[in-house]
Design an enzyme around this catalytic site. Structure first.
Site, PDB file in Angstrom:
ATOM      1  CG  ASP A   7      -0.754  -2.164   2.400  1.00 19.13           C
ATOM      2  OD1 ASP A   7      -1.894  -2.667   2.504  1.00 19.13           O
ATOM      3  OD2 ASP A   7      -0.367  -1.546   1.382  1.00 19.13           O
ATOM      4  CG  ASP A  18      -4.274 -10.110   1.073  1.00 15.88           C
ATOM      5  OD1 ASP A  18      -5.267 -10.877   0.999  1.00 15.88           O
ATOM      6  OD2 ASP A  18      -3.833  -9.477   0.104  1.00 15.88           O
ATOM      7  N   GLY A  28      -6.426  -0.026  -3.528  1.00 10.26           N
ATOM      8  CA  GLY A  28      -6.252   0.415  -4.918  1.00 10.26           C
ATOM      9  C   GLY A  28      -7.082   1.644  -5.218  1.00 10.26           C
ATOM     10  CB  SER A  29      -8.916   3.842  -3.150  1.00  5.88           C
ATOM     11  OG  SER A  29      -9.795   2.743  -3.106  1.00  5.88           O
TER      12      SER A  29
HETATM   13 ZN   LIG Z   1      -3.891  -3.252  -1.219  1.00  2.55          ZN
END
Ligand SMILES: [Zn+2]
Length: 342
Positions: free
Chosen positions: A83, A105, A221-222
């Site tokens: 992640d 990211d 962010g869910s």
């Molecule tokens: Zn994230």
């Protein structure tokens, strides 16, 4: 260790019209809770570790926890995902460790905080795609930035994903999955009131999905931050201010429009903390860690089970045989980065 690639897992989810929860882990109890929920509901699942988690648990411990998970639950298709990789080096170390999927990211610079420009993002993401696909590993990229800061990741600044840029980004990088920013945040404090469709900018997901039907979309962010979980924490001495997460029904709407991976972390943290606080309050004389870790594990399992049912992944664990990483590498070589695994 027989892990599935995330690409296969998401392609199958697209075929079946469902979403797959990606749950964060740091320790034994979380791995057990997620795997037991997957077993109970017959769900394929994504387990992910942030850089913070790898540091906390130590890579060797994480590796062997995941190896144990695949041994104990051989019937469950599970992908292991890095992640928020902050650099190609972090992604490389995850691949070397046996992760079947990595997130580069590049929406942030390698400090994990400063928003990066489009060219930088394309450059580092492309580099990771080349390296990862060579060995069959899946790549998730991110365009736009989320609010909030969690595990020391995030600029705290919201920049919604621009659909035109998303098309260009996928063409230039060849990512398998794309995390989009639609106004959500990492952590527990996402919204100060229940968010509606406009606040959540669900139209961005719909537009990107129409223009990139072959790209799997990811919602970060869910967590839904259910009031019941916050209430338990507060009832037993916690201090969490009123807050709202992403309603499950909005995630289900996203799943109809190409969302295949849904990141959930906060809800498990809340469930565990509430259960531990309750156990401490109910019997202050107890001091065996199992006394409070068992209810914490059970509370996390309950949340994961509910999400697996809501996202539609329940019952799909045995739909397919895992394609090995070397076989997946051959497919990328023969079909290019934008392949379809069916
Ligand atoms: Zn994230």
């Amino acid at each position: 260790m027989a892990l599935v690639t995330m690409r296969q897992l998401l392609d199958e989810a697209a075929n079946g019209g469902y979403g797959v929860g990606a749950f964060n882990v740091n320790n034994l109890e979380q791995v057990q809770a997620i795997m037991e929920a997957a077993h109970e509901t017959g769900s394929p699942v994504i387990i992910q570790a942030s850089r913070g988690a790898r540091k906390y648990a130590n890579d060797r411990f994480l590796y062997h926890l995941m190896e144990a998970a695949t041994e104990v639950y051989p019937e469950i298709s599970v992908a292991l995902h890095q992640d928020h990789g902050n650099s190609p080096e972090t992604c490389k170390s995850a691949i070397d460790l046996g992760f079947t999927s990595v997130m580069m990211d590049g929406s942030l610079m390698d400090d994990g905080k400063t928003p990066a420009d489009f060219e930088y993002n394309v450059g580092v993401t492309r580099e990771v795609v080349e390296m990862a696909h060579e060995v069959g590993v899946t790549v998730e990229g991110e365009l736009g930035t989320l609010g909030g800061i969690e595990d020391d990741v995030g600029s705290g600044e919201v920049n919604l994903t621009d659909p035109d840029q998303a098309v260009e980004f996928v063409e230039l990088t060849g990512v398998d999955a794309l995390a989009v920013a639609i106004g959500t945040s990492h952590g527990a404090y996402k919204f100060t009131k229940e968010p509606d469709r406009e606040v959540l900018a669900m139209y961005i997901i719909e537009e990107i999905n129409e223009r990139l039907p072959g790209t799997h979309l990811v919602m970060h962010g869910s967590s839904s931050v259910p009031k019941e979980l916050v209430d338990i924490v507060n009832e037993y001495g916690g201090d969490i201010q009123p807050t709202w997460g992403v309603p499950v029904r909005e995630i289900q709407e996203g799943i109809k429009h190409g969302v295949r991976k849904i990141n959930v972390d906060t809800d498990l943290r809340l469930a565990a903390t509430g259960a531990i606080r309750k156990a401490f309050a109910e019997d202050p004389s107890e001091f065996d860690p199992r006394y409070y870790l068992k209810p914490a594990r059970a509370a996390m399992q309950k949340v994961v089970r509910a999400r697996m049912e809501a996202f539609g992944q329940a019952g799909h664990a045995k739909d397919y045989d895992p394609i090995s990483l070397p076989d997946m590498a051959v497919r990328y070589r023969e079909q290019g980065h934008q392949l379809t695994v069916t």
